[in-house]
Design a protein around this motif. Structure first.
Motif, mmCIF file in Angstrom:
data_model
loop_
_atom_site.group_PDB
_atom_site.id
_atom_site.type_symbol
_atom_site.label_atom_id
_atom_site.label_comp_id
_atom_site.label_asym_id
_atom_site.label_seq_id
_atom_site.Cartn_x
_atom_site.Cartn_y
_atom_site.Cartn_z
ATOM 1 N N THR A 123 -39.561 22.847 -11.882
ATOM 2 C CA THR A 123 -39.091 23.955 -10.619
ATOM 3 C C THR A 123 -39.975 25.105 -10.673
ATOM 4 O O THR A 123 -40.618 25.391 -12.005
ATOM 5 C CB THR A 123 -37.683 24.296 -10.716
ATOM 6 O OG1 THR A 123 -37.704 25.316 -11.876
ATOM 7 C CG2 THR A 123 -36.766 23.132 -10.754
ATOM 8 N N LYS A 124 -40.186 25.899 -9.486
ATOM 9 C CA LYS A 124 -41.081 27.078 -9.493
ATOM 10 C C LYS A 124 -40.395 28.433 -10.579
ATOM 11 O O LYS A 124 -41.395 29.040 -11.009
ATOM 12 C CB LYS A 124 -41.099 27.396 -8.262
ATOM 13 C CG LYS A 124 -41.795 26.461 -7.372
ATOM 14 C CD LYS A 124 -42.285 27.130 -5.820
ATOM 15 C CE LYS A 124 -43.321 26.019 -5.103
ATOM 16 N NZ LYS A 124 -43.422 26.913 -3.750
ATOM 17 N N LEU A 125 -39.106 28.327 -10.545
ATOM 18 C CA LEU A 125 -38.543 29.184 -11.463
ATOM 19 C C LEU A 125 -38.811 29.201 -13.018
ATOM 20 O O LEU A 125 -39.075 29.927 -13.785
ATOM 21 C CB LEU A 125 -37.039 29.447 -11.363
ATOM 22 C CG LEU A 125 -36.580 30.257 -10.097
ATOM 23 C CD1 LEU A 125 -34.991 30.368 -9.924
ATOM 24 C CD2 LEU A 125 -37.168 31.633 -10.021
ATOM 25 N N GLU A 126 -38.940 27.736 -13.327
ATOM 26 C CA GLU A 126 -39.364 27.291 -14.490
ATOM 27 C C GLU A 126 -40.681 27.731 -14.867
ATOM 28 O O GLU A 126 -41.006 28.143 -15.874
ATOM 29 C CB GLU A 126 -39.128 25.867 -14.669
ATOM 30 C CG GLU A 126 -37.483 25.592 -15.044
ATOM 31 C CD GLU A 126 -37.128 24.078 -14.936
ATOM 32 O OE1 GLU A 126 -36.293 23.619 -15.357
ATOM 33 O OE2 GLU A 126 -38.269 23.279 -14.744
ATOM 34 N N MET A 127 -41.674 27.555 -13.959
ATOM 35 C CA MET A 127 -42.993 27.870 -13.733
ATOM 36 C C MET A 127 -43.168 29.249 -14.029
ATOM 37 O O MET A 127 -44.039 29.955 -14.791
ATOM 38 C CB MET A 127 -43.865 27.314 -12.718
ATOM 39 C CG MET A 127 -43.851 25.666 -12.761
ATOM 40 S SD MET A 127 -44.677 24.870 -14.118
ATOM 41 C CE MET A 127 -46.282 25.489 -14.118
ATOM 42 N N ALA A 128 -42.352 29.854 -13.117
ATOM 43 C CA ALA A 128 -42.303 31.458 -13.434
ATOM 44 C C ALA A 128 -42.094 31.903 -14.877
ATOM 45 O O ALA A 128 -42.665 32.798 -15.550
ATOM 46 C CB ALA A 128 -41.429 32.165 -12.464
ATOM 47 N N GLY A 129 -40.946 31.318 -15.495
ATOM 48 C CA GLY A 129 -40.791 31.788 -16.845
ATOM 49 C C GLY A 129 -41.927 31.231 -17.752
ATOM 50 O O GLY A 129 -42.271 32.122 -18.729
ATOM 51 N N ALA A 130 -42.644 30.218 -17.463
ATOM 52 C CA ALA A 130 -44.044 29.840 -18.422
ATOM 53 C C ALA A 130 -44.717 31.113 -17.856
ATOM 54 O O ALA A 130 -45.562 31.395 -19.066
ATOM 55 C CB ALA A 130 -44.421 28.621 -17.966
ATOM 56 N N LEU A 131 -45.262 31.610 -16.968
ATOM 57 C CA LEU A 131 -46.122 32.500 -16.624
ATOM 58 C C LEU A 131 -45.830 33.929 -17.201
ATOM 59 O O LEU A 131 -46.502 34.678 -17.903
ATOM 60 C CB LEU A 131 -46.381 32.661 -15.224
ATOM 61 C CG LEU A 131 -47.052 31.659 -14.393
ATOM 62 C CD1 LEU A 131 -46.856 31.695 -13.142
ATOM 63 C CD2 LEU A 131 -48.480 31.581 -14.967
ATOM 64 N N ALA A 132 -44.422 34.120 -17.331
ATOM 65 C CA ALA A 132 -43.944 35.421 -17.785
ATOM 66 C C ALA A 132 -43.814 35.490 -19.561
ATOM 67 O O ALA A 132 -43.704 36.566 -19.828
ATOM 68 C CB ALA A 132 -42.647 35.795 -17.124
ATOM 69 N N GLY A 133 -43.741 34.120 -19.924
ATOM 70 C CA GLY A 133 -43.287 34.093 -21.222
ATOM 71 C C GLY A 133 -41.957 34.215 -21.546
ATOM 72 O O GLY A 133 -41.489 34.765 -22.654
ATOM 73 N N ALA A 134 -41.190 34.344 -20.548
ATOM 74 C CA ALA A 134 -39.606 34.739 -20.922
ATOM 75 C C ALA A 134 -38.930 34.068 -19.677
ATOM 76 O O ALA A 134 -39.397 33.945 -18.620
ATOM 77 C CB ALA A 134 -39.529 36.268 -20.833
ATOM 78 N N PRO A 135 -37.651 33.941 -19.591
ATOM 79 C CA PRO A 135 -36.896 33.452 -18.548
ATOM 80 C C PRO A 135 -36.699 34.490 -17.480
ATOM 81 O O PRO A 135 -36.656 35.504 -17.709
ATOM 82 C CB PRO A 135 -35.550 32.901 -18.906
ATOM 83 C CG PRO A 135 -35.258 33.941 -20.391
ATOM 84 C CD PRO A 135 -36.891 34.174 -20.873
ATOM 85 N N ILE A 136 -36.620 33.949 -16.165
ATOM 86 C CA ILE A 136 -36.476 34.875 -14.857
ATOM 87 C C ILE A 136 -34.972 34.860 -14.860
ATOM 88 O O ILE A 136 -34.366 33.801 -14.904
ATOM 89 C CB ILE A 136 -37.052 34.056 -13.539
ATOM 90 C CG1 ILE A 136 -38.629 34.008 -13.890
ATOM 91 C CG2 ILE A 136 -36.665 34.964 -12.330
ATOM 92 C CD1 ILE A 136 -39.267 35.161 -13.871
#
Length: 439
Positions: free
Chosen positions: A201-214
């Protein structure tokens, strides 16, 4: 550990415009003072600027994403280069969102009319939300949204988007509109859903980009998730109600031109507006650097995710230039492995055009060219290509209405359905005799 929020990212690096301006003059002021290509003819990164809108207590933030290096510094998980292996590592390191009950974006109750929603030009159809991240189901995307009154917003959903498919299948679709979100969530929202792994999901990909959960939370009036660290959240629903944008013009589009108004747009009925304490209202002016950077970073990842075969393993990096709004013009560095690599460029280009419909021009270069430097890319085009033989055009693609040169009345409509690539690479057999003097 949590993902970097907007206020963490802004920090102290913000300019403050010391005179209050009407909301319908702020965008023009920012364009005149700070904006770069494609909003103006100036090649410059944009600073983050805080404005006060006359009659509003909530300040306006513009320019936050107008510097690619600045945005990259906020995304520790973003690969330095967009290659097959790098994006595979990114997708494998995705992080599920974290559900929280302590919700910063719900610290205060507000109202739609209290938000300093901008009107970019006098020709605009009205005040538009331009940085509202819409979340519904697994859909996460930014859309242009016209504020109709104190409880209704008209939304334009581009055909093919995940949100539109959800809307068409639902009699009543709850949504949240998140403004001032963590940078990783905004960049991830621009990824192409079609090229993501089926389970991602995009929120999971956002977590990967951030290095932390959204961080996400439950809405207060709708059965929908909100991004907990947003500055402002609107909750509401789509139920088939439609409205028109007043003609003839909507608002400036990302390529630098006025957009056309549209009829019969779905309407979001707003049921709640909540904010942080002392929130900031984030917006873009339309065709500034901000959209180009966001779309370009996500676009490069999306293209890299489009293949895993030997052709795609020739790709050493990808970069979308702001000159194409972060979507139309793509520079691709190719690391050739043999003389047969010379023959693969046409195949790679066609696949890119077929999978990414906004891409209009691909420029292939060698890895010694800095894709983020337009002068270096043009140096390669000038000295490593002869356009009569090294420029190839394909036909049969869908025209993009936002690009004036693809319109039916542009030179008789010739070229509107074509896509072109330039081979500005050194032939493999000449690598040892044709190289930069100081490399």
């Amino acid at each position: 550990m949590k993902a970097l929020s907007l206020r963490d990212a802004v920090g102290e690096s913000v300019l403050t415009h010391d005179v209050a301006l009407p909301a319908d003059r702020i965008a023009a002021d920012f364009a005149a003072r700070y904006a770069g290509v494609p909003a103006t003819s100036l090649s410059r990164a944009e600073p983050t600027v805080r404005y006060t809108a006359t009659g509003h207590r909530i300040p306006v933030l513009l320019g936050m994403y107008g510097d690619e290096d600045r945005v990259r510094s906020w995304l520790p998980g973003l690969p330095e280069r967009s290659t097959v292996d790098a994006v595979a590592e990114l997708t494998s390191s995705r992080i599920a969102p974290e559900h929280v009950t302590s919700v910063p974006c719900q610290q205060k109750v507000s109202a739609l009319e209290r938000l300093p929603v901008l009107r970019a030009t006098p020709r605009d159809a009205g005040p538009f939300l331009t940085m509202g991240l819409v979340h519904a189901g697994e859909a996460l995307s930014v859309h242009r949204m016209l504020v109709l009154d104190d409880s209704r917003i008209a939304i334009w959903m581009v055909p093919g988007r995940q949100l539109l498919a959800l809307y068409q299948r639902s009699e009543r679709l709850p949504v949240s509109i998140n403004i001032g979100v963590p940078p990783a969530a905004l960049v991830a929202s621009a990824l192409s859903s079609a090229v993501l792994p089926a389970e991602a999901t995009k929120l999971e990909m956002a977590g990967a980009l951030a290095g932390a959960p959204i961080r996400v939370a439950d809405g207060v009036t709708q059965p929908v998730r909100v991004l907990a660290d947003s500055e402002i959240v609107l909750e509401g629903y789509l139920d088939g109600t439609l409205a028109d944008e007043p003609p003839p013009v909507s608002l400036p589009e990302f390529l630098g031109y006025d957009g056309e108004s549209r009829a019969g747009l779905p309407v979001i009925t707003v049921t709640a507006v909540t904010t942080r304490r002392a929130p900031a209202y984030q917006a873009v002016i339309g065709p500034g650097r901000e959209q180009s950077v966001i779309l370009g970073l996500a676009g490069a990842l999306s293209v890299a995710l489009s293949g895993t075969d030997e052709d795609w393993r020739l790709i050493d990096d990808l970069h979308f230039t702001p000159a194409g709004g972060g979507m139309l013009t793509l520079a691709v560095a190719i690391r050739k492995t043999s003389s047969t690599s010379d023959e693969r460029l046409a195949h790679i280009a066609r696949r890119i055009f077929e999978q990414h419909r906004f891409v209009k021009l691909v420029v292939f270069t060698d890895p010694d060219v800095n894709l983020r430097n337009p002068e270096d890319v043009w140096w390669a085009v000038t000295t490593r290509s002869n356009l009569g033989t090294d420029c190839t055009t394909f036909d049969g693609f869908r025209a993009l209405p936002m690009d004036p040169s693809q319109a039916a009345d542009w030179r008789g409509g010739r070229g509107g359905t074509t896509r072109t690539f330039i081979d500005a690479t050194t032939p493999f057999e000449l690598f040892t005799t044709t190289c930069r003097s100081f490399r």
